[in-house]
Motif scaffolding. Structure first.
Motif, PDB file in Angstrom:
ATOM      1  N   THR A 113       0.833  -1.201   0.000  1.00 29.76           N
ATOM      2  CA  THR A 113       0.000   0.000   0.000  1.00 29.76           C
ATOM      3  C   THR A 113       0.867   1.250   0.000  1.00 29.76           C
ATOM      4  O   THR A 113       0.377   2.330  -0.318  1.00 29.76           O
ATOM      5  CB  THR A 113      -0.937   0.007   1.216  1.00 29.76           C
ATOM      6  OG1 THR A 113      -0.160  -0.148   2.407  1.00 29.76           O
ATOM      7  CG2 THR A 113      -1.962  -1.116   1.121  1.00 29.76           C
ATOM      8  N   LYS A 114       2.165   1.116   0.325  1.00 31.10           N
ATOM      9  CA  LYS A 114       3.080   2.256   0.376  1.00 31.10           C
ATOM     10  C   LYS A 114       3.880   2.451  -0.905  1.00 31.10           C
ATOM     11  O   LYS A 114       4.174   3.580  -1.286  1.00 31.10           O
ATOM     12  CB  LYS A 114       4.078   2.081   1.518  1.00 31.10           C
ATOM     13  CG  LYS A 114       3.500   2.163   2.900  1.00 31.10           C
ATOM     14  CD  LYS A 114       4.627   2.001   3.915  1.00 31.10           C
ATOM     15  CE  LYS A 114       4.131   2.068   5.335  1.00 31.10           C
ATOM     16  NZ  LYS A 114       5.250   1.899   6.290  1.00 31.10           N
ATOM     17  N   SER A 115       4.326   1.336  -1.541  1.00 25.72           N
ATOM     18  CA  SER A 115       5.247   1.462  -2.671  1.00 25.72           C
ATOM     19  C   SER A 115       5.353   0.163  -3.454  1.00 25.72           C
ATOM     20  O   SER A 115       4.806  -0.867  -3.065  1.00 25.72           O
ATOM     21  CB  SER A 115       6.640   1.850  -2.170  1.00 25.72           C
ATOM     22  OG  SER A 115       7.199   0.789  -1.421  1.00 25.72           O
ATOM     23  N   VAL A 116       6.094   0.236  -4.545  1.00 29.95           N
ATOM     24  CA  VAL A 116       6.462  -0.946  -5.328  1.00 29.95           C
ATOM     25  C   VAL A 116       7.970  -1.074  -5.230  1.00 29.95           C
ATOM     26  O   VAL A 116       8.702  -0.105  -5.424  1.00 29.95           O
ATOM     27  CB  VAL A 116       6.041  -0.805  -6.808  1.00 29.95           C
ATOM     28  CG1 VAL A 116       6.514  -2.005  -7.620  1.00 29.95           C
ATOM     29  CG2 VAL A 116       4.536  -0.639  -6.925  1.00 29.95           C
ATOM     30  N   SER A 117       8.455  -2.276  -4.899  1.00 26.96           N
ATOM     31  CA  SER A 117       9.887  -2.521  -4.764  1.00 26.96           C
ATOM     32  C   SER A 117      10.291  -3.709  -5.614  1.00 26.96           C
ATOM     33  O   SER A 117       9.513  -4.653  -5.787  1.00 26.96           O
ATOM     34  CB  SER A 117      10.238  -2.818  -3.305  1.00 26.96           C
ATOM     35  OG  SER A 117       9.932  -1.721  -2.489  1.00 26.96           O
ATOM     36  N   ASP A 118      11.508  -3.655  -6.127  1.00 26.89           N
ATOM     37  CA  ASP A 118      12.057  -4.787  -6.861  1.00 26.89           C
ATOM     38  C   ASP A 118      12.412  -5.912  -5.897  1.00 26.89           C
ATOM     39  O   ASP A 118      12.828  -5.664  -4.764  1.00 26.89           O
ATOM     40  CB  ASP A 118      13.326  -4.391  -7.624  1.00 26.89           C
ATOM     41  CG  ASP A 118      13.048  -3.586  -8.872  1.00 26.89           C
ATOM     42  OD1 ASP A 118      11.968  -3.755  -9.474  1.00 26.89           O
ATOM     43  OD2 ASP A 118      13.914  -2.780  -9.256  1.00 26.89           O
ATOM     44  N   LEU A 119      12.258  -7.152  -6.379  1.00 21.22           N
ATOM     45  CA  LEU A 119      12.799  -8.318  -5.698  1.00 21.22           C
ATOM     46  C   LEU A 119      14.128  -8.623  -6.376  1.00 21.22           C
ATOM     47  O   LEU A 119      14.218  -8.596  -7.613  1.00 21.22           O
ATOM     48  CB  LEU A 119      11.869  -9.519  -5.858  1.00 21.22           C
ATOM     49  CG  LEU A 119      10.547  -9.469  -5.127  1.00 21.22           C
ATOM     50  CD1 LEU A 119       9.659 -10.632  -5.553  1.00 21.22           C
ATOM     51  CD2 LEU A 119      10.778  -9.504  -3.631  1.00 21.22           C
ATOM     52  N   TYR A 120      15.149  -8.912  -5.591  1.00 21.38           N
ATOM     53  CA  TYR A 120      16.464  -9.217  -6.141  1.00 21.38           C
ATOM     54  C   TYR A 120      16.814 -10.674  -5.867  1.00 21.38           C
ATOM     55  O   TYR A 120      16.560 -11.187  -4.779  1.00 21.38           O
ATOM     56  CB  TYR A 120      17.525  -8.295  -5.543  1.00 21.38           C
ATOM     57  CG  TYR A 120      17.373  -6.881  -6.035  1.00 21.38           C
ATOM     58  CD1 TYR A 120      17.971  -6.476  -7.222  1.00 21.38           C
ATOM     59  CD2 TYR A 120      16.598  -5.965  -5.335  1.00 21.38           C
ATOM     60  CE1 TYR A 120      17.810  -5.183  -7.694  1.00 21.38           C
ATOM     61  CE2 TYR A 120      16.439  -4.666  -5.798  1.00 21.38           C
ATOM     62  CZ  TYR A 120      17.047  -4.287  -6.971  1.00 21.38           C
ATOM     63  OH  TYR A 120      16.886  -3.009  -7.442  1.00 21.38           O
ATOM     64  N   ALA A 121      17.404 -11.312  -6.846  1.00 23.68           N
ATOM     65  CA  ALA A 121      17.787 -12.710  -6.722  1.00 23.68           C
ATOM     66  C   ALA A 121      18.999 -12.837  -5.803  1.00 23.68           C
ATOM     67  O   ALA A 121      20.028 -12.231  -6.078  1.00 23.68           O
ATOM     68  CB  ALA A 121      18.102 -13.288  -8.096  1.00 23.68           C
ATOM     69  N   PRO A 122      18.906 -13.630  -4.737  1.00 20.96           N
ATOM     70  CA  PRO A 122      20.059 -13.836  -3.873  1.00 20.96           C
ATOM     71  C   PRO A 122      21.028 -14.883  -4.420  1.00 20.96           C
ATOM     72  O   PRO A 122      22.167 -14.975  -3.972  1.00 20.96           O
ATOM     73  CB  PRO A 122      19.441 -14.291  -2.552  1.00 20.96           C
ATOM     74  CG  PRO A 122      18.158 -14.932  -2.949  1.00 20.96           C
ATOM     75  CD  PRO A 122      17.691 -14.211  -4.179  1.00 20.96           C
ATOM     76  N   VAL A 123      20.549 -15.682  -5.368  1.00 14.55           N
ATOM     77  CA  VAL A 123      21.349 -16.713  -6.023  1.00 14.55           C
ATOM     78  C   VAL A 123      21.018 -16.712  -7.508  1.00 14.55           C
ATOM     79  O   VAL A 123      19.995 -16.163  -7.921  1.00 14.55           O
ATOM     80  CB  VAL A 123      21.067 -18.119  -5.428  1.00 14.55           C
ATOM     81  CG1 VAL A 123      21.498 -18.215  -3.976  1.00 14.55           C
ATOM     82  CG2 VAL A 123      19.599 -18.494  -5.574  1.00 14.55           C
ATOM     83  N   SER A 124      21.862 -17.352  -8.295  1.00 13.30           N
ATOM     84  CA  SER A 124      21.577 -17.552  -9.721  1.00 13.30           C
ATOM     85  C   SER A 124      21.047 -18.966  -9.908  1.00 13.30           C
ATOM     86  O   SER A 124      21.419 -19.881  -9.173  1.00 13.30           O
ATOM     87  CB  SER A 124      22.856 -17.393 -10.555  1.00 13.30           C
ATOM     88  OG  SER A 124      23.365 -16.087 -10.446  1.00 13.30           O
TER      89      SER A 124
END
Length: 139
Positions: free
Chosen positions: A76-87
């Motif tokens: 409800t506050k924002s949109v954030s990217d998810l980042y891959a911790p592994v490949s």
């Protein structure tokens, strides 16, 4: 203070990773190449985001690269990217969390996991103690 699970490893961007679908037995244990790892977002992230209302996760069979954006999490506050911790290659997504994203707020380290990946390379990960020190969490 925000709960940090000591058995997990964390990315600087607030994702957690557990090898083989279960937490590693020692702090700082590596995520083995070829293992299936479960990925989610930390309670630190869920508290900062507020009520999560939408998840855009990578598709099963897609390849992700450690440290790069692999999806989005909307609150409800924002949109954030998810980042891959592994490949590696995505083997499963949490359809329950996609259908009801609030589960990520309610249980970020359990039912609110996001996806599983067959690991080809580990990204730069922090131990729980390192993550807590940087983000003010509690082990």
């Amino acid at each position: 203070m925000t709960k940090i699970v000591p058995e997990l490893r964390y990315s600087a961007e607030h994702e957690w990773v557990a090898a083989d679908g279960a937490v590693p037995v020692t702090a700082g244990a590596v995520v083995t190449v070829g293992a299936i790892a479960t990925v989610g977002v930390s309670a630190v992230a869920t508290e900062a985001l507020g009520d999560i209302v939408y998840l855009d996760l990578p598709g099963v069979g897609s390849t992700i690269s450690a440290g790069t954006s692999c999806g989005e999490i909307e609150s409800t506050k924002s949109v954030s990217d998810l980042y891959a911790p592994v490949s590696g290659e995505i083997t499963e997504i949490n359809a329950d969390a996609v259908a009801d994203p609030a589960v990520v707020n309610q249980d970020p380290y359990g039912a609110g996991w996001l996806f599983k990946v067959s690991v080809s390379e580990e990204g730069p990960l922090l131990s729980a103690a390192e993550y807590a020190e940087k983000n003010g969490g509690e082990l």
